[in-house]
Structure formats: structure tokens, C-alpha cells
Design a protein around this motif. Structure first.
Motif, PDB file in Angstrom:
ATOM      1  N   ALA A  89       0.840  -1.199   0.000  1.00 21.42           N
ATOM      2  CA  ALA A  89       0.000   0.000   0.000  1.00 21.42           C
ATOM      3  C   ALA A  89       0.868   1.240   0.000  1.00 21.42           C
ATOM      4  O   ALA A  89       0.630   2.198  -0.749  1.00 21.42           O
ATOM      5  N   ALA A  90       1.904   1.245   0.843  1.00 17.96           N
ATOM      6  CA  ALA A  90       2.811   2.390   0.884  1.00 17.96           C
ATOM      7  C   ALA A  90       3.545   2.544  -0.441  1.00 17.96           C
ATOM      8  O   ALA A  90       3.611   3.643  -1.008  1.00 17.96           O
ATOM      9  N   LEU A 114      -7.188   2.197   1.910  1.00 17.19           N
ATOM     10  CA  LEU A 114      -7.798   3.392   2.476  1.00 17.19           C
ATOM     11  C   LEU A 114      -7.243   3.711   3.854  1.00 17.19           C
ATOM     12  O   LEU A 114      -6.968   4.873   4.176  1.00 17.19           O
ATOM     13  N   LEU A 115      -7.057   2.685   4.693  1.00 19.47           N
ATOM     14  CA  LEU A 115      -6.507   2.913   6.029  1.00 19.47           C
ATOM     15  C   LEU A 115      -5.044   3.346   5.954  1.00 19.47           C
ATOM     16  O   LEU A 115      -4.619   4.288   6.627  1.00 19.47           O
ATOM     17  N   SER A 116      -4.278   2.652   5.130  1.00 23.74           N
ATOM     18  CA  SER A 116      -2.851   2.966   5.020  1.00 23.74           C
ATOM     19  C   SER A 116      -2.639   4.360   4.445  1.00 23.74           C
ATOM     20  O   SER A 116      -1.768   5.115   4.909  1.00 23.74           O
ATOM     21  N   GLY A 141      -1.189  10.313   5.240  1.00 23.24           N
ATOM     22  CA  GLY A 141      -1.575  11.645   4.788  1.00 23.24           C
ATOM     23  C   GLY A 141      -1.831  11.709   3.303  1.00 23.24           C
ATOM     24  O   GLY A 141      -1.683  12.756   2.680  1.00 23.24           O
ATOM     25  N   LEU A 142      -2.231  10.567   2.732  1.00 29.95           N
ATOM     26  CA  LEU A 142      -2.444  10.462   1.285  1.00 29.95           C
ATOM     27  C   LEU A 142      -3.835   9.882   0.984  1.00 29.95           C
ATOM     28  O   LEU A 142      -3.992   9.041   0.097  1.00 29.95           O
ATOM     29  N   LYS A 186      -7.800   6.813  -2.416  1.00 26.80           N
ATOM     30  CA  LYS A 186      -9.086   6.641  -3.093  1.00 26.80           C
ATOM     31  C   LYS A 186      -8.893   6.498  -4.598  1.00 26.80           C
ATOM     32  O   LYS A 186      -9.557   5.683  -5.248  1.00 26.80           O
ATOM     33  N   ASN A 187      -7.966   7.280  -5.134  1.00 32.35           N
ATOM     34  CA  ASN A 187      -7.685   7.178  -6.565  1.00 32.35           C
ATOM     35  C   ASN A 187      -7.088   5.824  -6.915  1.00 32.35           C
ATOM     36  O   ASN A 187      -7.379   5.261  -7.973  1.00 32.35           O
TER      37      ASN A 187
END
Length: 347
Positions: free
Chosen positions: A74-75, A174-176, A181-182, A187-188
């Protein structure tokens, strides 16, 4: 995740003894914003999850991922290279501890391979503390309360929102992304991956209206068959591709609190409306062969029609069956093609 890991309390005690190290790690990047004030980037923020709530005071710079590989992905998918992440042993085709799609993304970002955390015997708290994180991503994990408390002494921890190992790939992102701060970028990313999955499904219209189940059966004991509920990420991934859940799976999933249920060979006719069966196999244990070896399991329509998809256990594609931010685009075309071929045989 493919396997739940055993955790040991002894390591927690050892880490708690490292007070100086923990204080140093906690101090990294956690200078308090004045009470009631919010910085220009939206911090501080508070994230609710199954193990409590986590306050993150400043936009993290040093990110550590623990638990499942989707946390690091995710990151990375959002352009953030973790300083440490779990070593990937399942699906690693070259033995370097990094999945192929993760390696590709690291190359794209021009980042070095993060410190690889060996979680064979549980979370390596000392190694996490050594990495001096500003945040620990664990939205897809099986953290216990004790592990969460220990990690929280090192840095703010983002745990799973529902049940252990039950986080969807969407919620993971979404949580990550919120923790980093992204949020908008997260969402995109979800929308982009949904578009890729939808495109793969549209390229194989034979998948529409076809039912599929993710199953597991032991070559040494075919007296029962394990069937995944939609709590299992691999089963829900089939639904993302437009495949339907067989009636039994849909019914069992409504009130399920487990990822799998067992169905005896004598009851296997209850799975008779599954057009496709998907699962792991290997040399000498190909799933279709195992199913055909049993006098009752071989009567399933999917088996009779040859609509069984056997993914070699331990391969990158096998790992990619658990959908993840980077694994989805890497594998979606191959997986959709395999399923479409089985769907054609099911007609």
C-alpha cells in the motif's frame, strides 16, 4: 493471508526491556502539534480500528510495515518506500525475500530494498524499533492485543478494522493512505485497481454469470473438502472479477466468522452449482487430479467438465491470489485468462 504466524510473548518482554531504544524510536517524528491545532497537511489525525484508536501527530516519513505483505505494498503503490517490511517467503521465486511485483515497484521508485523483517516466529519487535518508524502499518495482519500494545510503545500502529486477517484490499489501501496523509491518493488507487479488475473481467465475458469457489483438499485425505467463505480475500477476489458465489458459499458467508468451512465428501453435492473450482496444487498434487482420485468428489460437475483451476502452490501467482495493491495489476490478466478457460469448459 496464506498462513497465520505463531507469536511469542517472550520477544515482547525483551523489547519492553529496551527502554532507551523505544524512547528513541517513539521520539522520532512525533513532536506534538499544539493542543487543538491542526497542521497544514491535516495532521494530527486519529484512526479507529479493531484494537483501539491511533493518533498520528505528523505526516510520517519513516514507515514500517508488519504482518501481511499488502501493508508494505500500500505504501509503495502510493510512492512511499518503507524503511522496513516483512520478508516474503511465500511466492518468492528467486529467494531474495521480495515478491516480483514489489521488486518492480522498488525499481520504479529508485528505492533500495527495505530492511526485511523475519516474521517466521512472530513480529521482530527489536528490528522494528531499530528502524525508528514514525508509523507502523498493519491493516492486514493478525496482531494480538499484546503485540499491538508492544508496537504502540515504538510508534503509532494502524491495525485491522474488523477481524484479524479479514481486511479487504480496498480497506487496506484506504486505512494505510489515511495514515500516510495520502487519503485522496488512496481513493484514486482503489478506483484505478477497480478499473483494472473491471477491464480484465470485460475482456472475458464468459466469466459473467459463472459461479466459482476457492477450495482446498488434501491429497492424503479426500474425505472432506475445505471451501472458502467470502471472508477469505481469495474468494472475494473472485467476486471482484464478476464471478458469483455458489449458493452454499453465499449462505455460509452470511453469518461466517471463519475463512473456511469443511464439507464432507458425502455432502459434496451441495457444491454442485459451482461451475469452477479454484485452488492450489503442485507436482503430483494437481487439484483436478486430487479431486478425480476420490469417488465422490469426482462427481462434482466442475470436476467432470475439467473446470478446475490449479495454481502451483508457492509460486508468485499463488501469492497473488490474495489480492494486494501491487499484486493485482501484476497478475490480473493471467488469473482472468485461467478462469475464463475454465469457464469455457464449464459450458
Amino acid at each position: 493471508m496464506p498462513r497465520k504466524r505463531a507469536h511469542i510473548a517472550a520477544r515482547s518482554i525483551a523489547v519492553l526491556a529496551l527502554s532507551g531504544l523505544l524512547l528513541s524510536a517513539c521520539a522520532s517524528g512525533t513532536e506534538e502539534t499544539s493542543a487543538g491545532a491542526e497542521s497544514d497537511d491535516g495532521f494530527p489525525i486519529t484512526i479507529d480500528h479493531a484494537l483501539g484508536e491511533t493518533r498520528i501527530d505528523q505526516k510520517p516519513e519513516r514507515v514500517v510495515a508488519v504482518g501481511g505483505w499488502p501493508n508494505a505494498e500500500a505504501a509503495l503503490a502510493l510512492g512511499v518506500v518503507p524503511v522496513a517490511m516483512p520478508r516474503a517467503d511465500y511466492g518468492d521465486d528467486d529467494g531474495d525475500g521480495v515478491l516480483p511485483w514489489t521488486q518492480e515497484r522498488l525499481a520504479e521508485l529508485g528505492g533500495e530494498t527495505p530492511v526485511l523483517l523475519d516474521e517466521t516466529d512472530g513480529i521482530d519487535f527489536e528490528a522494528v524499533a531499530d528502524a525508528a518508524p514514525d508509523v507502523v502499518l498493519a491493516a492486514t495482519s493478525g496482531l494480538t492485543e499484546e503485540e499491538y500494545e508492544t508496537l504502540s510503545k515504538i510508534a503509532p500502529v494502524v491495525a485491522y478494522p474488523g477481524i484479524a486477517w479479514g481486511t479487504t484490499w480496498r480497506d487496506n489501501i484506504l486505512l494505510s493512505s489515511e495514515a500516510l496523509g495520502l487519503s485522496d491518493e488512496g481513493k484514486n488507487l482503489v478506483a484505478q485497481l477497480e478499473e483494472e479488475i473491471g477491464g480484465a473481467a470485460a475482456a472475458h465475458p464468459e466469466l459473467a454469470g459463472t459461479s466459482a469457489a476457492f477450495v482446498n483438499v488434501s491429497p492424503s485425505d479426500t474425505s472432506s473438502i475445505g471451501v472458502a467463505t467470502t471472508l477469505d480475500a481469495r474468494a472475494s477476489y473472485l467476486n471482484d472479477l464478476g464471478l458469483e458465489a455458489p449458493q452454499l458459499v453465499a449462505e455460509r458467508s452470511e453469518s461466517a466468522d471463519a475463512f473456511f468451512f469443511d464439507l464432507s465428501a458425502e455432502q459434496v453435492d451441495q457444491l454442485g452449482d459451482a461451475d469452477i473450482l479454484l485452488g492450489y496444487g503442485g507436482e503430483g498434487t494437481e487439484l483436478g487430479e486430487v479431486l478425480r482420485s476420490d469417488q465422490l468428489l469426482r462427481l462434482l460437475p466442475a470436476v467432470e467438465n475439467g473446470a478446475v483451476v490449479s495454481i502451483s502452490d508457492g509460486t508468485p501467482l499463488a501469492a497473488a491470489l490474495t489480492p494486494s495493491p501491487l499484486g493485482i495489476p501484476w497478475s490480473i490478466d493471467e488469473l482472468a485468462s485461467e478462469l475464463a478457460a475454465a469457464a469455457a469448459r464449464a459450458q
